[in-house]
Design a protein around this motif. Structure first.
Motif, PDB file in Angstrom:
ATOM      1  N   HIS A 101      81.658  17.771  95.199  1.00 21.34           N
ATOM      2  CA  HIS A 101      82.848  18.587  94.981  1.00 21.34           C
ATOM      3  C   HIS A 101      83.768  18.512  96.212  1.00 21.34           C
ATOM      4  CE1 HIS A 101      84.688  22.723  93.695  1.00 21.34           C
ATOM      5  NE2 HIS A 101      85.545  21.726  93.613  1.00 21.34           N
ATOM      6  N   HIS A 105      87.872  16.671  96.694  1.00 18.65           N
ATOM      7  CA  HIS A 105      89.067  17.239  97.325  1.00 18.65           C
ATOM      8  C   HIS A 105      89.537  16.405  98.507  1.00 18.65           C
ATOM      9  CE1 HIS A 105      89.644  21.376  95.563  1.00 18.65           C
ATOM     10  NE2 HIS A 105      88.507  21.010  95.002  1.00 18.65           N
ATOM     11  N   HIS A 114      90.524  15.209  90.162  1.00 18.16           N
ATOM     12  CA  HIS A 114      90.087  16.606  90.258  1.00 18.16           C
ATOM     13  C   HIS A 114      91.287  17.556  90.220  1.00 18.16           C
ATOM     14  CE1 HIS A 114      87.241  19.766  90.913  1.00 18.16           C
ATOM     15  NE2 HIS A 114      87.792  20.143  92.052  1.00 18.16           N
ATOM     16  N   HIS A 118      92.466  21.512  88.746  1.00 19.99           N
ATOM     17  CA  HIS A 118      92.972  22.607  89.592  1.00 19.99           C
ATOM     18  C   HIS A 118      94.382  23.063  89.258  1.00 19.99           C
ATOM     19  CE1 HIS A 118      90.195  23.805  92.848  1.00 19.99           C
ATOM     20  NE2 HIS A 118      89.598  22.660  92.578  1.00 19.99           N
ATOM     21  N   HIS A 198      88.274  29.604  95.216  1.00 19.09           N
ATOM     22  CA  HIS A 198      88.373  28.140  95.312  1.00 19.09           C
ATOM     23  C   HIS A 198      89.588  27.597  94.541  1.00 19.09           C
ATOM     24  CE1 HIS A 198      87.347  23.960  95.645  1.00 19.09           C
ATOM     25  NE2 HIS A 198      87.390  23.836  94.322  1.00 19.09           N
TER      26      HIS A 198
HETATM   27 ZN   LIG Z   1      87.644  21.958  93.265  1.00 22.90          ZN
END
Ligand SMILES: [Zn+2]
Length: 270
Positions: A101, A105, A114, A118, A198
């Motif tokens: 994870h 990012h 990803h 988001h 997050h």
């Molecule tokens: Zn994330």
């Protein structure tokens, strides 16, 4: 007629219960049209599930069988009783995902995909399905390493899958748990409040609470943060995030120049 397993019945009941509960007790105020957002998330989720079902799980199942045959990976080489083997195997896969994870990012190519997850400007259970189908293909080398290094057999692979899926649906949900349940549960698991941080547009907050299962990993690496949910703005602070929200743009966004999320010291959203 095919028999429906008790686990399937339990899974459907839990998903239905969570779906009703997040409506009855919302954690964060929604800022965008829920119906349109959920329809997009479900459509993206259908593509993701297709790749997982047709490619990812058959491949990982073969690898898990190979782990046992070749006595390959962590739990296969340790002389442990079976229950401990399952717990350790699931925990090892969960810990590996913590690092993956972070990579999604920090590595610009991985962030392209990803980011699609988001840019959802609100969070609920459907956000858990909002992944680009190609993201599942891009993450295949990691999934392979995760299964081979942990030494998971088919039972451990499936136990992790169920734990991971249930956790991801739960911590993306917009459910306000009663009293201090969220805080208490977060001593062990990832909760909606934890994961809400997050999904913040604020750089430092987005770069925290990486775990998708056990909260232990964020505690261990001091990457755990908390913040009142009313003060969190959900989404990504880049100039194109809202324009990329539509289904068509979400599908093409990773293949265009992707704006980076705001790095420390940045003065412009562009
Ligand atoms: Zn994330």
């Amino acid at each position: 007629m095919a028999r429906i397993s008790p686990l399937t019945v339990l899974g459907v009941a839990l998903v239905g219960g969570l779906w009703l509960a997040e409506r009855a007790r919302p954690l964060r105020r929604q800022t965008h049209s829920t119906a349109a957002r959920q329809a997009r998330n479900l459509a993206l989720g259908a593509g993701t599930m297709l790749v997982v079902t047709a490619i990812e799980m058959p491949l990982l199942t073969r690898l898990a069988k190979g782990n046992v045959r070749a006595r390959r990976g962590l739990v296969q080489v340790l002389p442990l009783p079976r229950p401990l083997q399952i717990v350790l195997g699931v925990a090892a896969m969960d810990y590996a995902f913590y690092w993956w994870h972070i990579a999604t990012h920090k590595v610009p190519f991985l962030w392209r995909f990803h980011r699609v997850h988001h840019i959802d400007p609100d969070m609920d259970m459907t956000t858990a399905l909002r992944f680009h189908a190609v993201d599942m293909l891009v993450s295949l080398p990691f999934r392979v390493a995760q299964v081979v290094l942990s030494g998971a057999d088919v039972r451990i692979l499936m136990a992790h899958r169920r734990f991971f899926d249930a956790s991801v649906l739960f911590h993306h949900s917009n459910l306000a748990l009663p009293g201090r349940w969220d805080e208490n549960l977060s001593l062990i698991l990832t909760t909606p409040k934890m994961h809400g941080v997050h999904h913040s547009k604020v750089w430092d907050e987005m770069n925290s609470n990486w775990t998708s299962g056990l909260s232990l990993w964020d505690r261990l690496h001091r990457t755990l943060r908390s913040k009142p949910q009313a003060r969190i703005e959900i989404g990504v602070a880049d100039a194109a995030s809202l324009a990329d929200l539509s289904l068509g743009n979400s599908l093409t966004a990773p293949f265009r120049a992707t704006p980076a999320p705001l790095p420390p010291g940045a003065v412009s959203l562009r």
